[in-house]
Design an enzyme around this catalytic site. Structure first.
Site, PDB file in Angstrom:
ATOM      1  N   ASN A 123       3.119   4.154 -10.410  1.00  0.00           N
ATOM      2  CA  ASN A 123       1.899   4.205 -11.351  1.00  0.00           C
ATOM      3  C   ASN A 123       0.753   3.806 -10.548  1.00  0.00           C
ATOM      4  O   ASN A 123      -0.260   4.443 -10.803  1.00  0.00           O
ATOM      5  CB  ASN A 123       2.060   2.689 -12.014  1.00  0.00           C
ATOM      6  CG  ASN A 123       0.601   2.523 -12.872  1.00  0.00           C
ATOM      7  OD1 ASN A 123       0.398   3.046 -13.741  1.00  0.00           O
ATOM      8  ND2 ASN A 123      -0.095   1.508 -12.397  1.00  0.00           N
TER       9      ASN A 123
ATOM     10  N   TYR B 125      -8.384  14.590  -8.539  1.00  0.00           N
ATOM     11  CA  TYR B 125      -7.459  13.940  -9.490  1.00  0.00           C
ATOM     12  C   TYR B 125      -6.551  14.792 -10.092  1.00  0.00           C
ATOM     13  O   TYR B 125      -5.308  14.668 -10.289  1.00  0.00           O
ATOM     14  CB  TYR B 125      -8.165  13.156 -10.455  1.00  0.00           C
ATOM     15  CG  TYR B 125      -7.656  12.323 -11.189  1.00  0.00           C
ATOM     16  CD1 TYR B 125      -6.949  11.117 -10.740  1.00  0.00           C
ATOM     17  CD2 TYR B 125      -7.142  12.515 -12.579  1.00  0.00           C
ATOM     18  CE1 TYR B 125      -6.122  10.102 -11.706  1.00  0.00           C
ATOM     19  CE2 TYR B 125      -6.616  11.356 -13.615  1.00  0.00           C
ATOM     20  CZ  TYR B 125      -6.182  10.476 -13.101  1.00  0.00           C
ATOM     21  OH  TYR B 125      -5.369   9.270 -13.677  1.00  0.00           O
ATOM     22  N   ALA B 126      -6.937  16.057 -10.709  1.00  0.00           N
ATOM     23  CA  ALA B 126      -6.085  17.026 -11.375  1.00  0.00           C
ATOM     24  C   ALA B 126      -4.966  17.459 -10.647  1.00  0.00           C
ATOM     25  O   ALA B 126      -4.006  17.643 -11.132  1.00  0.00           O
ATOM     26  CB  ALA B 126      -7.145  17.960 -12.048  1.00  0.00           C
ATOM     27  N   ALA B 127      -5.398  17.741  -9.396  1.00  0.00           N
ATOM     28  CA  ALA B 127      -4.710  18.356  -8.510  1.00  0.00           C
ATOM     29  C   ALA B 127      -3.492  17.521  -8.078  1.00  0.00           C
ATOM     30  O   ALA B 127      -2.196  17.949  -7.921  1.00  0.00           O
ATOM     31  CB  ALA B 127      -5.353  18.565  -7.074  1.00  0.00           C
TER      32      ALA B 127
ATOM     33  N   LYS C 203      -2.310  14.913 -10.524  1.00  0.00           N
ATOM     34  CA  LYS C 203      -1.442  14.902 -11.666  1.00  0.00           C
ATOM     35  C   LYS C 203      -0.817  15.862 -11.801  1.00  0.00           C
ATOM     36  O   LYS C 203       0.415  15.812 -12.386  1.00  0.00           O
ATOM     37  CB  LYS C 203      -2.341  14.281 -12.519  1.00  0.00           C
ATOM     38  CG  LYS C 203      -3.159  12.923 -12.293  1.00  0.00           C
ATOM     39  CD  LYS C 203      -2.256  11.949 -12.037  1.00  0.00           C
ATOM     40  CE  LYS C 203      -2.722  10.399 -11.770  1.00  0.00           C
ATOM     41  NZ  LYS C 203      -1.735   9.486 -11.579  1.00  0.00           N
TER      42      LYS C 203
ATOM     43  N   ASN D  51       1.104  -1.313   0.039  1.00  0.00           N
ATOM     44  CA  ASN D  51      -0.022  -0.064   0.073  1.00  0.00           C
ATOM     45  C   ASN D  51       0.919   1.213   0.085  1.00  0.00           C
ATOM     46  O   ASN D  51       1.649   1.318   0.696  1.00  0.00           O
ATOM     47  CB  ASN D  51      -0.757  -0.020   1.243  1.00  0.00           C
ATOM     48  CG  ASN D  51      -1.736   1.082   1.348  1.00  0.00           C
ATOM     49  OD1 ASN D  51      -1.505   2.198   0.539  1.00  0.00           O
ATOM     50  ND2 ASN D  51      -2.862   0.818   2.248  1.00  0.00           N
ATOM     51  N   VAL D  52       0.866   2.232  -0.959  1.00  0.00           N
ATOM     52  CA  VAL D  52       1.534   3.328  -1.155  1.00  0.00           C
ATOM     53  C   VAL D  52       1.467   4.262  -0.165  1.00  0.00           C
ATOM     54  O   VAL D  52       2.016   5.172   0.088  1.00  0.00           O
ATOM     55  CB  VAL D  52       1.525   3.950  -2.417  1.00  0.00           C
ATOM     56  CG1 VAL D  52       2.055   2.972  -3.463  1.00  0.00           C
ATOM     57  CG2 VAL D  52       0.317   4.343  -2.811  1.00  0.00           C
TER      58      VAL D  52
ATOM     59  N   ILE E  52      -6.954   5.916 -22.395  1.00  0.00           N
ATOM     60  CA  ILE E  52      -6.422   4.812 -22.789  1.00  0.00           C
ATOM     61  C   ILE E  52      -7.270   3.593 -22.395  1.00  0.00           C
ATOM     62  O   ILE E  52      -8.202   3.719 -21.427  1.00  0.00           O
ATOM     63  CB  ILE E  52      -5.178   4.611 -21.922  1.00  0.00           C
ATOM     64  CG1 ILE E  52      -4.422   5.820 -22.007  1.00  0.00           C
ATOM     65  CG2 ILE E  52      -4.482   3.193 -22.068  1.00  0.00           C
ATOM     66  CD1 ILE E  52      -3.687   5.990 -23.320  1.00  0.00           C
TER      67      ILE E  52
ATOM     68  N   SER F 275      -0.910  12.667 -16.009  1.00  0.00           N
ATOM     69  CA  SER F 275      -2.258  12.621 -16.971  1.00  0.00           C
ATOM     70  C   SER F 275      -2.442  13.727 -17.788  1.00  0.00           C
ATOM     71  O   SER F 275      -1.846  14.837 -17.294  1.00  0.00           O
ATOM     72  CB  SER F 275      -3.445  12.329 -16.306  1.00  0.00           C
ATOM     73  OG  SER F 275      -4.912  12.395 -16.995  1.00  0.00           O
TER      74      SER F 275
END
Length: 244
Positions: A85, A150-152, A154, A58-59, A185, A137
């Site tokens: 990843n 998510y944008a924050a 990435k 777990n990261v 993808i 991304s």
């Protein structure tokens, strides 16, 4: 391309991460450590490739990460490649996004990258060489509706990577840090989307199709290999021209 290299790939159980593990194994890595919380989903990789080892990780677990890195250091004395990843999504419009969904995505996608890199980078610097590739991304460079969290993350990994590229090489170490920014993808998550949505994605992409995990894995392979040994601090967009 990866002869004698010790590699770590987080989020290796499925999708892009799994494809990266397979590509690294096929390209001659001495050992590929496929790390994921779902270790059972990686057992077949161990069976298929003698140079793949599945590790439950777990990261967000800093003690677990440190234990793994100490084990690999004792066994190999080095780590040549780290691929950050592992990631999750918890999408929603800003006014509907819960604090828990914000915190969860930040912890995995941003702090998880910090945790892994902080544990691995000192060994790379000590050995004077290494390559760290972090999955960003196109959302991290250009934003997207309903993906504030998510944008924050990435976007954050891109700027962290730029800082690391400068920091890790200060004393002459050839430790490189780069990002890969995929577009649309084909993964187990996206193929379940309605055909209308998939056609919309394809229509927005100049090359007229969605990318395949192999498209991303090949870009990661290039950045992991010595063929890219003069590239650091960069973000490679693999998006079929989606963001130009």
């Amino acid at each position: 391309m990866l002869n004698n290299k010790i590699c770590i790939v987080t989020g290796g159980a499925q999708g892009i991460g799994r494809c990266i593990v397979e590509t690294f194994a096929q390209q001659g890595a001495l050992k590929v450590y496929a790390c994921d919380m779902n270790i059972e989903a990686m057992r077949d990789l161990e069976e298929q490739y003698s140079n793949v080892s599945a590790k439950e990780l777990n990261v967000c677990d800093r003690k677990g990460i440190q234990a793994l890195i100490e084990t690999l250091k004792a066994e190999h004395g080095k780590i040549d490649v780290l691929v950050n990843n592992a990631g999750i999504t918890r999408d929603n419009l800003l006014d509907r996004m819960s604090e828990d969904d914000w915190d969860m995505v930040i912890n995995v996608n941003l702090k998880g990258v910090f945790n892994m890199t902080q544990a691995v980078a000192p060994l790379m610097i000590e050995n004077g060489v290494g390559s760290i590739i972090t999955m960003s991304s196109v959302v991290g460079t250009d934003g997207n509706v309903g993906q504030t969290n998510y944008a924050a993350t990435k976007g954050g990994v891109i700027t962290m990577t730029k800082g690391w590229a400068k920091e890790f090489s200060r004393k002459g170490a050839q430790v490189r840090a780069n990002c890969v920014a995929p577009g649309f993808i084909e993964t187990p998550m996206t193929i379940e989307l309605p055909e209308k949505v998939l056609n919309f994605m394809k229509g927005k992409t100049p090359l007229g199709r969605m990318g395949k995990p192999e498209d991303i894995a090949n870009g990661v392979l290039f950045l992991a290999s010595d063929n890219s040994n003069f590239i650091t601090g960069q973000t490679l967009k693999i998006d079929g021209g989606l963001v130009i």
